[in-house]
Design an enzyme around this catalytic site. Structure first.
Site, PDB file in Angstrom:
ATOM      1  N   GLN A 146      11.328  26.665   2.280  1.00  0.00           N
ATOM      2  CA  GLN A 146      12.051  27.867   2.674  1.00  0.00           C
ATOM      3  C   GLN A 146      11.718  29.055   1.773  1.00  0.00           C
ATOM      4  O   GLN A 146      11.327  28.872   0.618  1.00  0.00           O
ATOM      5  CB  GLN A 146      13.574  27.639   2.612  1.00  0.00           C
ATOM      6  CG  GLN A 146      14.145  26.762   3.701  1.00  0.00           C
ATOM      7  CD  GLN A 146      13.755  25.318   3.546  1.00  0.00           C
ATOM      8  OE1 GLN A 146      13.808  24.743   2.462  1.00  0.00           O
ATOM      9  NE2 GLN A 146      13.325  24.706   4.644  1.00  0.00           N
TER      10      GLN A 146
ATOM     11  N   LYS B 252      13.170  15.262   2.782  1.00  0.00           N
ATOM     12  CA  LYS B 252      13.149  16.663   3.207  1.00  0.00           C
ATOM     13  C   LYS B 252      11.777  17.236   2.912  1.00  0.00           C
ATOM     14  O   LYS B 252      11.400  17.396   1.764  1.00  0.00           O
ATOM     15  CB  LYS B 252      14.214  17.464   2.494  1.00  0.00           C
ATOM     16  CG  LYS B 252      13.937  18.946   2.688  1.00  0.00           C
ATOM     17  CD  LYS B 252      15.107  19.761   2.883  1.00  0.00           C
ATOM     18  CE  LYS B 252      14.767  21.206   3.175  1.00  0.00           C
ATOM     19  NZ  LYS B 252      13.609  21.773   2.536  1.00  0.00           N
TER      20      LYS B 252
ATOM     21  N   SER C 108      13.444  16.891  -1.554  1.00  0.00           N
ATOM     22  CA  SER C 108      12.485  17.980  -1.502  1.00  0.00           C
ATOM     23  C   SER C 108      11.666  18.172  -2.767  1.00  0.00           C
ATOM     24  O   SER C 108      10.698  17.469  -2.967  1.00  0.00           O
ATOM     25  CB  SER C 108      13.195  19.273  -1.106  1.00  0.00           C
ATOM     26  OG  SER C 108      12.267  20.142  -0.489  1.00  0.00           O
TER      27      SER C 108
END
Length: 487
Positions: A335, A331, A306
């Site tokens: 969030q 990823k 990520s």
């Protein structure tokens, strides 16, 4: 008899349990690049419709009035919220109770209790996203993509993530017998892990010969940006000629932090990252920096996830840096957390968008390929040996294969690594036992196996054995030389 790892594994799992640090938008940071264009939502506005509220209320009343035992009303409400989150089928969206939420906030700040790894829920399994670089989990042999099957004999399969993590937690100093499934191994791998607390230093730096700087980033916490800038400045003040950035086994972190770090390398006006919301609207974060004149190489592996992948994509596509190592985790979602809205200290962590590299690629479940692929020696990822049965001449199984890989990596030549325990393997075992002042039998019993693993962990920590780091430094050295010859 399970082996007690020679390094202490720290298993309280704040960072792990929340699966939170893959890519987090902090509450005080809007991603928008233009007024009113923020990607960060504040939550829904309508709540439950009357018939929906009635249905849920009726279900609650029926359970409380008819279930054959007393029920915990708070547990029922939390269960309903967990059910909603699970129905999203998104391993990175979750509900956290008050205590888990508190630990999550601490992990974002860079101080937490845990093994130094992140897990997520994957089809009912607890999967390791990444052990953090240099963490006890990494040193003990926990790997990205490992599945944690059970703790102290209690299965974790099918459990909601926070419930599974609760079984892994325990008082400092207590032991957890952890069973792990790993791709390529026929039988589960077992560890005895001592629980403890850990305080994470997210940035480490040093200078290699030839004025080549090395900065390791273990995760992107709120204080990581300032620490990185400070260490980079120190290296530059020492007349640094080139830089290696190491994000191997870095599971990610706070979006604004990785943007700030990338901004120092990406020239002004070039894109660092794009974020796309549910309506397909994209916000582009454009660098305000000046870039760097020296060569930069970034090291990554399958545990780089990520935010680490954002940095990799930005440096590769907008700053001309070389990526080296292994394909990254893959990823590509963002969030954020909502806790004030719930009002009781609990929070919802919700995937609100996906991110794309500067050229618009979505790397989710694919990862980023390195410009130059470099693997570590096979003994870096070898599985521990089962201590329940001794290994000896004429044995043929995967544990013998693992032992042969360890012996070979330590310089004791078994002559083969296919799992068959022949006479040459016996000789290698005897030589190892003699060097460790063990009883020389040529048989790998529990004590010999433990000594083998202990010696291997020590060897892996030796920087001279780190193929990826050596290759990264050499690549920067070549680019420095090429630049000098062109002048």
């Amino acid at each position: 008899m399970l082996k007690k790892q020679t390094v202490v594994l720290l298993l309280i799992l704040a960072i792990v349990g929340s699966s939170a640090l893959t890519l987090f938008v902090s509450k005080d940071h809007s991603f928008a690049t233009s007024p009113g264009a923020g990607i960060l939502a504040s939550g829904g506005s309508n709540g439950l419709k009357q018939e929906e509220a009635k249905k849920l209320g009726t279900a609650l009343d029926l359970i409380e009035g008819n279930y054959y035992q007393d029920v915990d009303r708070t547990k029922l409400v939390d269960g309903a919220i967990n059910g909603m989150m699970q129905s999203l089928e998104d391993p990175y969206s979750s509900y956290m109770g008050k205590q888990t939420a508190k630990e999550f906030e601490e992990s974002i700040e860079g101080s937490f209790s845990g093994i130094g790894a992140e897990v997520s829920s994957d089809n009912g399994n607890v999967m390791v996203v990444s052990p953090i670089k240099g963490s006890p989990a990494e040193k003990a042999g926990i790997r990205a993509k490992d599945i944690i099957l059970s703790v102290n004999g209690q299965s974790l399969q099918g459990l909601e993530l926070n419930e599974a993590v609760a079984k892994i937690r325990g008082p400092k100093g207590s032991e957890a017998k952890v069973s792990v499934k790993r791709t390529g191994t026929a039988s589960p791998i077992e560890f005895v892990i001592v629980r403890d607390d850990v305080d994470l230093e997210t940035v480490k730096a040093h200078m290699e010969p030839g004025k080549i700087g090395v900065i390791e980033i273990t995760q992107f916490s709120l204080n990581t940006g300032e620490r990185f800038k400070s260490e980079l400045t120190k290296l530059e003040q020492q007349d640094m000629k080139g830089l290696v950035i190491d994000v191997r086994n870095n599971p990610g972190g706070v979006l604004s932090v990785v943007i700030d770090i990338a901004d120092q390398f990406v020239p002004q006006g070039k894109v660092i990252v794009q974020v796309e919301d549910k309506d397909k609207k994209r916000d582009k974060n454009v660098s305000k920096g000046k870039g760097k004149s020296y060569p930069v190489t970034l090291l990554m592996n399958k545990g780089s996830a990520s935010a680490s992948e954002i940095l990799a994509g930005a440096l590769q596509q907008s700053a001309g840096a070389k990526l080296m190592g292994e394909n990254s985790f893959g990823k590509g979602t963002v969030q954020t957390s909502f806790e004030k809205q719930l009002g009781d200290g609990s929070l919802l962590k919700i995937t609100i968008a996906k991110w794309l590299t500067p050229n618009g690629s979505w790397i989710h479940k694919k990862g980023i390929k390195p410009d130059i692929a470099v693997s570590q020696p096979d003994y870096f990822s070898v599985a521990p040996i089962n201590k329940k049965v001794s290994l000896q001449y004429n044995t043929n199984n995967s544990d013998v294969k693992n032992a042969q890989i360890m012996l070979d990596g330590l310089g004791f030549k078994p002559g083969r690594k296919d799992g068959f325990f022949d006479q040459k393997t016996t000789t290698a075992v005897k030589e190892f036992q003699s060097s460790e002042k063990l009883k020389v039998t040529g048989i790998i019993d529990a004590k010999t196996a433990e000594s083998l693993e202990s010696a291997l962990i020590k060897a892996i920590r030796d920087p001279k054995r780190d193929n990826q780091m050596k290759s990264g430094i050499e690549e920067v050295r070549k680019e420095i030389a090429a630049s000098a010859s062109n002048k």
